[in-house]
Design an enzyme around this catalytic site. Structure first.
Site, short mmCIF file in Angstrom:
data_model
loop_
_atom_site.label_atom_id
_atom_site.label_comp_id
_atom_site.label_asym_id
_atom_site.label_seq_id
_atom_site.Cartn_x
_atom_site.Cartn_y
_atom_site.Cartn_z
N GLU A 204 0.82 -1.21 0.00
CA GLU A 204 0.00 0.00 0.00
C GLU A 204 0.86 1.27 0.00
OE1 GLU A 204 -2.74 -0.28 3.28
OE2 GLU A 204 -4.14 -1.47 2.11
N GLU B 48 -6.37 -8.17 0.00
CA GLU B 48 -6.71 -8.14 1.42
C GLU B 48 -8.18 -7.80 1.59
OE1 GLU B 48 -4.56 -5.32 3.76
OE2 GLU B 48 -2.63 -5.85 2.90
#
Ligand code: GAL
Length: 656
Positions: free
Chosen positions: A154, A306
């Site tokens: 991320e 995720e």
């Protein structure tokens, strides 16, 4: 041939998640493996936050534990997505090299003790990140467990440091070539901001009053580019060792910091992390939006890297997923193109900042509901994989989205802070979702010719190329519908003459755009047949334009709220949700787009993927849905003819 997700899935759906066994005594590992096998886990991501374990002291390497894990997973048929650990540098790096730490807008250092505390611009950080990546790649390149690379995690760290300022100047020099060009682009004649020397330019740090919009816009572009440079550097290292293995990095959904269109071009596999709030009545729609966008970036199957099996721990109040919701939302992702359903994380931590964030195996252990449901889901995914994995569907509608336009339109000096790009994008996607119209996303410069309907919720800044693209699209017979504040600025955030690009005004039939009339939060304005929110406009339409709905009463009485010229539609306000849905249904019907199934109840979502039809009940009440014909439900193996009954959070995956 570029390596792809299909090389890894080989007809399966990947199922698993981030596995952080370094947080646990090694005795736990066999138990992990047993539970993974029972649940049908076939892929785990290792090493996302392992830098200090792998390199506890500068230059030292400790791979033994990872060797044992890779072997163990391989022996049990579980593939490994191996992460470079560069999102969370070890404490020694910050201590020995403070220049690796990012600096915030106010000039404060972001210290170690959390994560993502790296300066994308620091040469020292980049050198150390490259070194650990190189050694990891060299060590595991030929390991049979390795299936894919996951770079960093991320990417999201902004940096206003001296190092960032130096790179920003270099980036600007390459972009503009001369200070004259930069001064012109940034409009520095305003407020005495003219630059006479490159060294005068810094990152847009905390300032006394409104900052220069051009500088802020370029800083956002620069940040996305610098993070991308970090990604590319690591990607290229692992590619040298394993050119046959795909590389990804996980996006955050609809996150402002990264031009994901640009990034996706550099990935072999596009992956995203997705955490809708289980309590949010529009959680499923948020999921659908992110999934549609990710599929469009991937132009094919993508990876849900995720999600949470239960609660997260970063909202104010964090709710678990009621029974069945995890399965439903996972199947939704597959319906919208995912070939991987993965989680953060495998086993819920007992320590650390995320110990109250759920895992696939929660604190309640294997008898807990969460793991039991995970097991059920693993079996479901295995049942449908053969018919869906690898397939891709294009849709008839494209919603346009562009980060640069978002960035430009977000300047603090805009007319209404109520107007927020992501919120408007969501409102329009929601209207399509509620109309059961499945949509792709596209960049305004993409080839749009195959779409029957192109929807522009808001593109405040547009390049000439994008405008030409929209005009050509309508000219060749496409239907275009646009929301307000579109085509206002060029790519330097310079307002176009007339307050909106002249070619677009002509396209929609706007002769003069006299004034913008933003509305307060909660305020609405009456229009013929609906109420408008957020914004309204004082428009003088051209003779050949048709007022579809006019404002009623108030300053704008009688002026067009919705107008069209041929197949080009313009909305100068945001209709309330049901009204926007009806309008888009009408425009869509004219353009020849059809809902996936007729007569669907509001809480039921239907999506086609290849020749398979997913029907998902987002409601808590059972429903019966018309599904004309005879189908086999891949989840249950039963035959469904014409009518399908789904229980609370029920799903069917129908094959003709
Ligand atoms: C993601 C992140 C994971 C974990 C998760 C918690 O943003 O990549 O490492 O923190 O959130 O929801």
């Amino acid at each position: 041939m570029k390596p792809a997700l299909a090389d890894v899935t080989r007809g399966r759906i990947l199922f698993g998640g981030d596995y952080n066994p370094e947080q646990w005594p090694e005795e736990t590992w066999p138990d992990d493996i047993r539970l993974m096998r029972d649940a049908g886990v076939n892929s785990v991501t290792l090493g996302v936050f392992s830098w200090s374990k792998l390199e506890p002291r500068p230059g030292e390497r400790q791979f033994g534990w990872l060797d044992r894990l890779m072997d163990l997973l391989h022996a049990n048929g579980i593939g490994v997505v191996l992460a470079t650990p560069t999102a969370s540098p070890p404490p020694w790096l910050g201590r020995l090299h403070p220049d690796t730490l990012p600096v915030d807008e106010d000039g404060r250092t972001e210290w170690w003790g959390g994560r993502q505390h790296f300066s994308h611009s620091s040469a020292t950080y980049r050198r150390h990140a490259a070194a650990i990546t190189e050694d990891l790649a060299a060590r595991y390149a030929t390991h049979p467990a390795l299936t894919m690379w996951h770079i960093n995690n991320e990417y999201c760290t902004y940096d206003w440091s001296e190092a960032a300022a130096a790179r920003f100047r270099g980036w600007l020099r390459r972009k503009y070539g001369s200070l004259d060009a930069l001064n012109t682009a940034w409009g520095t004649a305003f407020w005495s901001q003219g630059y006479g020397d490159w060294e005068e330019i810094h990152t847009p740090r905390h300032a006394h009053y409104l900052k220069n919009p051009g500088q802020v816009l370029d800083f956002k572009r620069f940040t996305s580019d610098m993070l991308l440079e970090c990604f590319l550097a690591e990607r290229d290292i692992v590619r040298r060792y394993t050119p046959h293995l795909p590389v990804t990095t996980n996006f955050m959904p609809l996150w402002a910091g990264q031009d994901a269109w640009r990034w996706a071009e550099e990935e072999d596999v596009v992956s995203v992390d997705l955490y809708p709030d289980p309590r949010d009545p529009f959680g499923a729609q948020h999921g659908a939006l992110v999934q549609d966008m990710t599929r469009s970036q991937a132009r094919g199957p993508w990876m849900l890297m995720e999600q949470a099996a239960g609660p997260v721990n970063w909202r104010g109040v964090n709710h678990p997923k009621p029974r069945g919701l995890n399965r439903l939302w996972s199947l939704q992702a597959v319906a919208r193109g995912a070939d991987a359903v993965c989680y953060f994380q495998w086993r819920q931590s007992r320590q650390g900042a995320e110990k109250f964030h759920s895992g696939m195996v929660g604190h309640a252990g294997e008898h807990g509901r969460t793991y039991q449901e995970i097991k059920g889901l693993g079996a479901d995914l295995a049942r449908i994989a053969g018919e869906v994995s690898g397939s891709h569907s294009d849709h008839d509608i494209a919603v346009l989205h562009d980060w640069h336009s978002w960035w430009a339109g977000a300047h603090e000096g805009r007319l209404s802070t109520e107007v927020d790009h992501a919120r408007i994008l969501t409102a329009w996607h929601r209207a399509l979702w509620e109309a059961h119209l499945t949509t792709d996303f596209a960049h305004p410069e993409h080839d749009l010719t195959r779409y029957r309907l192109v929807v522009v919720p808001q593109l405040y800044a547009l390049t000439d190329t994008a405008i030409d693209n929209l005009l050509a699209y309508v000219r060749q017979g496409g239907t275009l519908v646009s929301g307000f504040l579109t085509g206002v600025a060029d790519e330097d955030d310079r307002v176009r003459p007339g307050g909106m690009d002249a070619r677009l005004r002509e396209l929609f039939g706007i002769r003069t755009l006299h004034e913008w009339w933003p509305l307060e939060a909660g305020e609405s304005v009456e229009c013929e047949g609906f109420r408008g929110t957020l914004w309204s406009e004082e428009i003088d339409k051209s003779d050949d334009a048709l007022t579809v709905a006019a404002y009623k009463g108030g300053e704008l009485d009688g002026l067009p709220a919705v107008l069209r010229t041929g197949r080009a539609w313009y909305l100068s306000t945001l209709p309330e949700p049901a009204d926007l849905r009806e309008l888009l249904e009408r425009i869509g019907a004219e353009a020849g787009v059809r809902p996936v199934l007729d007569g669907l109840p509001a809480q039921v979502e239907a999506v086609r993927r290849g020749d398979v039809l997913f029907v998902l009940n987002h409601g808590r009440e059972p429903v019966t849905v018309k599904v004309p014909g005879t189908h086999r439900d891949l989840l249950t193996g039963t035959t469904v003819t014409d009518d399908l009954t789904l229980g609370r959070y029920g799903a069917a995956v129908l094959k003709p």
